[in-house]
Design a protein around this motif. Structure first.
Motif, PDB file in Angstrom:
ATOM      1  N   ALA A  64      26.601  17.887  93.616  1.00  0.00           N
ATOM      2  CA  ALA A  64      25.705  16.779  93.974  1.00  0.00           C
ATOM      3  C   ALA A  64      25.156  16.106  92.714  1.00  0.00           C
ATOM      4  O   ALA A  64      25.085  14.876  92.645  1.00  0.00           O
ATOM      5  CB  ALA A  64      24.563  17.279  94.859  1.00  0.00           C
ATOM      6  N   ASN A  69      23.437  13.400  99.036  1.00  0.00           N
ATOM      7  CA  ASN A  69      22.349  13.839  99.916  1.00  0.00           C
ATOM      8  C   ASN A  69      22.830  14.915 100.883  1.00  0.00           C
ATOM      9  O   ASN A  69      22.132  15.917 101.113  1.00  0.00           O
ATOM     10  CB  ASN A  69      21.783  12.661 100.708  1.00  0.00           C
ATOM     11  CG  ASN A  69      20.993  11.709  99.847  1.00  0.00           C
ATOM     12  OD1 ASN A  69      20.524  12.057  98.775  1.00  0.00           O
ATOM     13  ND2 ASN A  69      20.850  10.480 100.317  1.00  0.00           N
ATOM     14  N   GLU A 106      23.334  18.224  99.033  1.00  0.00           N
ATOM     15  CA  GLU A 106      22.051  18.869  98.755  1.00  0.00           C
ATOM     16  C   GLU A 106      21.470  19.499 100.018  1.00  0.00           C
ATOM     17  O   GLU A 106      20.912  20.601  99.979  1.00  0.00           O
ATOM     18  CB  GLU A 106      21.073  17.866  98.161  1.00  0.00           C
ATOM     19  CG  GLU A 106      21.433  17.485  96.743  1.00  0.00           C
ATOM     20  CD  GLU A 106      20.636  16.310  96.211  1.00  0.00           C
ATOM     21  OE1 GLU A 106      20.023  15.572  97.007  1.00  0.00           O
ATOM     22  OE2 GLU A 106      20.644  16.118  94.973  1.00  0.00           O
ATOM     23  N   ASP A 150      24.987  22.280  94.542  1.00  0.00           N
ATOM     24  CA  ASP A 150      23.991  21.470  93.817  1.00  0.00           C
ATOM     25  C   ASP A 150      24.589  20.848  92.559  1.00  0.00           C
ATOM     26  O   ASP A 150      24.297  19.697  92.231  1.00  0.00           O
ATOM     27  CB  ASP A 150      22.774  22.322  93.432  1.00  0.00           C
ATOM     28  CG  ASP A 150      21.817  22.526  94.586  1.00  0.00           C
ATOM     29  OD1 ASP A 150      21.798  21.691  95.512  1.00  0.00           O
ATOM     30  OD2 ASP A 150      21.071  23.521  94.535  1.00  0.00           O
ATOM     31  N   GLN A 174      20.671  23.528 100.634  1.00  0.00           N
ATOM     32  CA  GLN A 174      19.387  24.017 101.136  1.00  0.00           C
ATOM     33  C   GLN A 174      19.584  24.897 102.368  1.00  0.00           C
ATOM     34  O   GLN A 174      18.924  25.933 102.516  1.00  0.00           O
ATOM     35  CB  GLN A 174      18.466  22.851 101.480  1.00  0.00           C
ATOM     36  CG  GLN A 174      17.971  22.097 100.282  1.00  0.00           C
ATOM     37  CD  GLN A 174      17.230  20.818 100.671  1.00  0.00           C
ATOM     38  OE1 GLN A 174      17.145  20.455 101.846  1.00  0.00           O
ATOM     39  NE2 GLN A 174      16.702  20.120  99.679  1.00  0.00           N
TER      40      GLN A 174
END
Length: 62
Positions: free
Chosen positions: A48, A17, A20, A45, A24
């Motif tokens: 993750a 989490n 990610e 990503d 972002q």
């Protein structure tokens, strides 16, 4: 053993989490910096996603 796996799964999920979220953030700030950080965000990503696959495997053992 089950409790130990559960704690590992929780930590790995939290890590995924966070990764990610950082990806972002890189995408969000990239235009402000006039630098394309999308490839870095993509690598994050991918990491993750790899962690999430590990979590899935561990959940089968739980």
């Amino acid at each position: 053993m089950k409790e130990h796996l559960k704690s590992i799964i929780e930590v790995l999920s939290r890590d995924a989490n966070q990764l990610e979220h950082h990806a972002q953030e890189l995408r969000r700030i990239s235009p402000d910096l006039s630098v394309d950080l999308s490839s870095d965000a993509e690598l994050i990503d991918d990491k993750a996603a790899s962690i999430r696959k590990q979590v899935e495997l561990l959940e089968h053992w739980e």
